[in-house]
Scaffold this motif. Structure first.
Motif, PDB file in Angstrom:
ATOM      1  N   VAL A  30       6.530  41.796  62.300  1.00 44.09           N
ATOM      2  CA  VAL A  30       5.293  41.276  61.704  1.00 44.09           C
ATOM      3  C   VAL A  30       5.510  39.809  61.346  1.00 44.09           C
ATOM      4  N   ARG A  31       4.662  38.931  61.901  1.00 44.76           N
ATOM      5  CA  ARG A  31       4.752  37.497  61.618  1.00 44.76           C
ATOM      6  C   ARG A  31       3.518  37.045  60.856  1.00 44.76           C
ATOM      7  N   ASP A  32       3.708  36.107  59.950  1.00 45.97           N
ATOM      8  CA  ASP A  32       2.585  35.474  59.281  1.00 45.97           C
ATOM      9  C   ASP A  32       1.816  34.692  60.346  1.00 45.97           C
ATOM     10  N   ALA A  33       0.514  34.862  60.427  1.00 45.06           N
ATOM     11  CA  ALA A  33      -0.284  34.219  61.470  1.00 45.06           C
ATOM     12  C   ALA A  33      -0.319  32.697  61.330  1.00 45.06           C
ATOM     13  N   THR A  34      -0.139  32.193  60.115  1.00 45.47           N
ATOM     14  CA  THR A  34      -0.178  30.750  59.892  1.00 45.47           C
ATOM     15  C   THR A  34       1.161  30.089  60.187  1.00 45.47           C
ATOM     16  N   THR A  35       2.217  30.622  59.609  1.00 49.11           N
ATOM     17  CA  THR A  35       3.543  30.002  59.771  1.00 49.11           C
ATOM     18  C   THR A  35       4.289  30.504  60.999  1.00 49.11           C
ATOM     19  N   ARG A  36       3.883  31.671  61.514  1.00 52.92           N
ATOM     20  CA  ARG A  36       4.525  32.337  62.655  1.00 52.92           C
ATOM     21  C   ARG A  36       5.949  32.803  62.352  1.00 52.92           C
ATOM     22  N   ARG A  37       6.298  32.850  61.088  1.00 60.18           N
ATOM     23  CA  ARG A  37       7.621  33.349  60.683  1.00 60.18           C
ATOM     24  C   ARG A  37       7.558  34.862  60.477  1.00 60.18           C
ATOM     25  N   VAL A  38       8.628  35.535  60.846  1.00 62.11           N
ATOM     26  CA  VAL A  38       8.712  36.975  60.645  1.00 62.11           C
ATOM     27  C   VAL A  38       8.770  37.245  59.136  1.00 62.11           C
ATOM     28  N   ILE A  39       7.848  38.101  58.676  1.00 63.99           N
ATOM     29  CA  ILE A  39       7.798  38.417  57.249  1.00 63.99           C
ATOM     30  C   ILE A  39       8.219  39.856  56.968  1.00 63.99           C
TER      31      ILE A  39
END
Length: 129
Positions: A30-39
């Motif tokens: 699951v990635r944050d849609a804004t930062t594209r980092r895996v959360i």
């Protein structure tokens, strides 16, 4: 900062995310849609207002190198299973870069671009229009 592993996806409710299957961990990334980092990593997840995304350049690279890379996602807003009703008639979606250019319906083979609701459990993706 370490990424939470196999959390309950309801804890992310209301957040807009990008999801993809994570092969080494055999779960959903699951990635944050804004930062594209895996959360987070989850076993299963439910998204509403979902969009199927396949980056053509990434797919071309897979075909050229014959090696998988992350280039296909589903974007949507996380919701909890309790927020939807029961007895819904789910359809199954499929994507394989060697076989299809985009996500498709497994029965009709119609290309998919969006869905009102997505349920992803590991490699399996189910959707409702």
């Amino acid at each position: 900062m370490s990424v939470p592993y196999l959390i309950d996806s309801c804890s992310l409710s209301g957040k807009t995310v990008l999801i993809a299957y994570h092969i080494p961990k055999q779960c959903v990334s699951v990635r944050d849609a804004t930062t594209r980092r895996v959360i987070a990593y989850v076993k299963d997840i439910l998204l509403n207002s979902a969009t199927f995304i396949v980056y053509p350049k990434g797919r071309e690279r897979v075909l050229k190198e014959r090696r998988k890379n992350v280039h296909a996602f589903i974007r949507g807003t996380v919701c909890c299973k309790e927020e939807i009703g029961n007895a819904l008639s789910w359809k199954k979606a499929y994507y394989n870069p060697y076989v299809t250019e985009t996500f498709i319906d497994t029965i009709s083979f119609v290309p998919l671009t969006s869905a009102s609701l997505i349920y992803c459990n590991g490699k399996s993706v189910y959707y409702l229009y």
